[in-house]
Design a protein around this motif. Structure first.
Motif, PDB file in Angstrom:
ATOM      1  N   LEU A 130       0.860  -1.179   0.000  1.00 21.29           N
ATOM      2  CA  LEU A 130       0.000   0.000   0.000  1.00 21.29           C
ATOM      3  C   LEU A 130       0.898   1.230   0.000  1.00 21.29           C
ATOM      4  O   LEU A 130       1.792   1.351   0.842  1.00 21.29           O
ATOM      5  N   THR A 131       0.677   2.124  -0.942  1.00 17.95           N
ATOM      6  CA  THR A 131       1.443   3.368  -0.961  1.00 17.95           C
ATOM      7  C   THR A 131       0.544   4.510  -0.511  1.00 17.95           C
ATOM      8  O   THR A 131      -0.677   4.493  -0.701  1.00 17.95           O
ATOM      9  N   LEU A 132       1.163   5.503   0.103  1.00 16.86           N
ATOM     10  CA  LEU A 132       0.432   6.633   0.654  1.00 16.86           C
ATOM     11  C   LEU A 132       0.272   7.700  -0.427  1.00 16.86           C
ATOM     12  O   LEU A 132       1.255   8.318  -0.853  1.00 16.86           O
ATOM     13  N   ALA A 133      -0.963   7.907  -0.874  1.00 10.34           N
ATOM     14  CA  ALA A 133      -1.212   8.919  -1.899  1.00 10.34           C
ATOM     15  C   ALA A 133      -1.492  10.284  -1.295  1.00 10.34           C
ATOM     16  O   ALA A 133      -1.058  11.316  -1.814  1.00 10.34           O
ATOM     17  N   SER A 134      -2.215  10.312  -0.183  1.00 12.25           N
ATOM     18  CA  SER A 134      -2.580  11.578   0.448  1.00 12.25           C
ATOM     19  C   SER A 134      -2.819  11.343   1.932  1.00 12.25           C
ATOM     20  O   SER A 134      -3.355  10.297   2.325  1.00 12.25           O
ATOM     21  N   LEU A 135      -2.423  12.305   2.749  1.00 16.04           N
ATOM     22  CA  LEU A 135      -2.608  12.201   4.190  1.00 16.04           C
ATOM     23  C   LEU A 135      -2.958  13.572   4.749  1.00 16.04           C
ATOM     24  O   LEU A 135      -2.319  14.579   4.417  1.00 16.04           O
ATOM     25  N   HIS A 136      -3.988  13.617   5.597  1.00 12.24           N
ATOM     26  CA  HIS A 136      -4.429  14.846   6.242  1.00 12.24           C
ATOM     27  C   HIS A 136      -4.539  14.588   7.736  1.00 12.24           C
ATOM     28  O   HIS A 136      -5.351  13.779   8.176  1.00 12.24           O
ATOM     29  N   ASP A 137      -3.704  15.255   8.527  1.00 10.86           N
ATOM     30  CA  ASP A 137      -3.733  15.155   9.986  1.00 10.86           C
ATOM     31  C   ASP A 137      -4.337  16.424  10.563  1.00 10.86           C
ATOM     32  O   ASP A 137      -4.002  17.546  10.126  1.00 10.86           O
ATOM     33  N   ARG A 138      -5.203  16.264  11.567  1.00  5.70           N
ATOM     34  CA  ARG A 138      -5.737  17.405  12.314  1.00  5.70           C
ATOM     35  C   ARG A 138      -5.524  17.129  13.796  1.00  5.70           C
ATOM     36  O   ARG A 138      -6.118  16.207  14.362  1.00  5.70           O
ATOM     37  N   CYS A 139      -4.665  17.932  14.406  1.00  8.87           N
ATOM     38  CA  CYS A 139      -4.291  17.739  15.812  1.00  8.87           C
ATOM     39  C   CYS A 139      -4.919  18.842  16.651  1.00  8.87           C
ATOM     40  O   CYS A 139      -4.826  20.023  16.304  1.00  8.87           O
ATOM     41  N   GLU A 140      -5.566  18.472  17.756  1.00  5.79           N
ATOM     42  CA  GLU A 140      -6.202  19.440  18.649  1.00  5.79           C
ATOM     43  C   GLU A 140      -5.369  19.573  19.924  1.00  5.79           C
ATOM     44  O   GLU A 140      -5.098  18.581  20.605  1.00  5.79           O
ATOM     45  N   ILE A 141      -4.980  20.822  20.225  1.00  2.97           N
ATOM     46  CA  ILE A 141      -4.175  21.121  21.409  1.00  2.97           C
ATOM     47  C   ILE A 141      -5.058  21.812  22.436  1.00  2.97           C
ATOM     48  O   ILE A 141      -5.652  22.868  22.153  1.00  2.97           O
ATOM     49  N   ALA A 142      -5.156  21.222  23.613  1.00  2.94           N
ATOM     50  CA  ALA A 142      -6.032  21.745  24.666  1.00  2.94           C
ATOM     51  C   ALA A 142      -5.434  23.000  25.307  1.00  2.94           C
ATOM     52  O   ALA A 142      -4.286  23.368  25.056  1.00  2.94           O
ATOM     53  N   ALA A 143      -6.224  23.625  26.158  1.00  3.82           N
ATOM     54  CA  ALA A 143      -5.782  24.865  26.796  1.00  3.82           C
ATOM     55  C   ALA A 143      -4.560  24.663  27.675  1.00  3.82           C
ATOM     56  O   ALA A 143      -3.768  25.590  27.887  1.00  3.82           O
TER      57      ALA A 143
END
Length: 302
Positions: A130-143
């Protein structure tokens, strides 16, 4: 199938500061919980996890709030003013200065044992299918500055018939930090999940809702959520280490409390670049890497 490696934290080695703090805590007879309560009573909110990281050398205090906590610690532990602060190395360079983001090296034998328990004993030696064509990360940082969650949307392209799962290996920061919860959101479900608390590793299989053949693509989405508050510290950074090229990588960081400054950084071989980022109206930043890798790509803040 070669597993995809995820890494979010970079540990530092034992220091004079961590040794002195560990010795002072042991001499005081106070538990980390009691130390946290003392700090809280002085208006300094610091998690037990942070205290554990400081005394073990996995992290060093750098933010102004953390340095204030060290000053109170000196008083609570019966030390001279500045006795601990003087042992701290200079803060790591930020912004336009060079900032090395060293990749995490997983303990191979521990990793191999985890992969065997999720039914992939030969994953480290097998050819990529499996090859990685696209990757989207969304990281939430708390207060409190800790990482609350990370959501990934990934598009794979298959190079062989009958591909029906992807292996996730996640470093959750050592024995002091509990493992996150894995939630499969789109086009997949969580299969076997195995945890190595000693090394702070989690291995899991994400099973596709259908197998894909050579040339086909498949999109999955999943979230890793941490318990809190307080949330696990993330050293004011989030990054991915790519061991194979990725056509497109989008990284978003969403903040509950806006930092003073943000920047993206990337390292490929001996080349390292940084660029300042501006917060958007929603209190977040993003960075995009195109045709990137192998290398490290991430966002830092202070």
């Amino acid at each position: 199938m070669q597993p995809k490696f995820e890494a979010e934290k970079v540990a530092i080695s034992d220091t004079a500061f961590s040794t002195a703090l560990r010795t002072a805590i042991a001499r005081s007879g106070l538990s980390l919980d009691r130390l946290q309560a003392r700090l809280q009573a002085n208006g300094i909110p610091v998690s037990v996890t942070a205290l554990s990281y400081w005394q073990s050398g996995k992290r060093q205090p750098e933010r102004q709030s953390s340095l204030s906590a060290v000053r109170v610690l000196e008083d609570v532990l019966g030390l001279r003013p500045g006795e601990l602060l003087s042992l701290l190395p200079p803060p790591r360079p930020r912004g336009h200065a060079r900032r090395r983001a060293e990749p995490v090296n997983f303990p191979v034998e521990a990793l191999r044992a985890l992969l065997e328990r999720v039914g992939a004993p030969h994953a480290l030696e097998q050819q990529h299918r499996l090859t990685l064509a696209s990757l989207h990360d969304r990281c939430e940082i708390a207060a409190d500055g800790g990482q609350r969650s990370m959501t990934a949307r990934t598009v794979f392209r298959s190079t062989a018939d009958g591909q029906g799962r992807w292996l996730l290996v996640y470093d959750h920061g050592g024995a002091q930090t509990g493992p996150p919860r894995l939630h499969a959101l789109r086009n997949c479900r969580a299969g076997r999940v195995e945890i190595d608390l000693e090394h702070g590793l989690t291995a899991a299989e994400l099973i596709f809702d259908r197998s894909i053949d050579r040339g086909e693509t498949h999109l999955i989405e999943y979230t890793l959520t941490n318990a809190g508050p307080p949330y696990p510290e993330c050293s004011n950074t989030y990054y991915r280490e790519f061991r194979r090229p990725v056509r497109e990588y989008l990284l978003e960081i969403q903040f509950d409390a806006s930092p003073e400054r943000c920047w993206q950084y990337e390292r490929a071989g001996d080349t390292e670049d940084t660029r300042d980022l501006r917060l958007d109206a929603g209190g977040g930043v993003h960075a995009v890497a195109l045709d990137f890798g192998p290398g490290v790509f991430g966002i830092g803040w202070r």
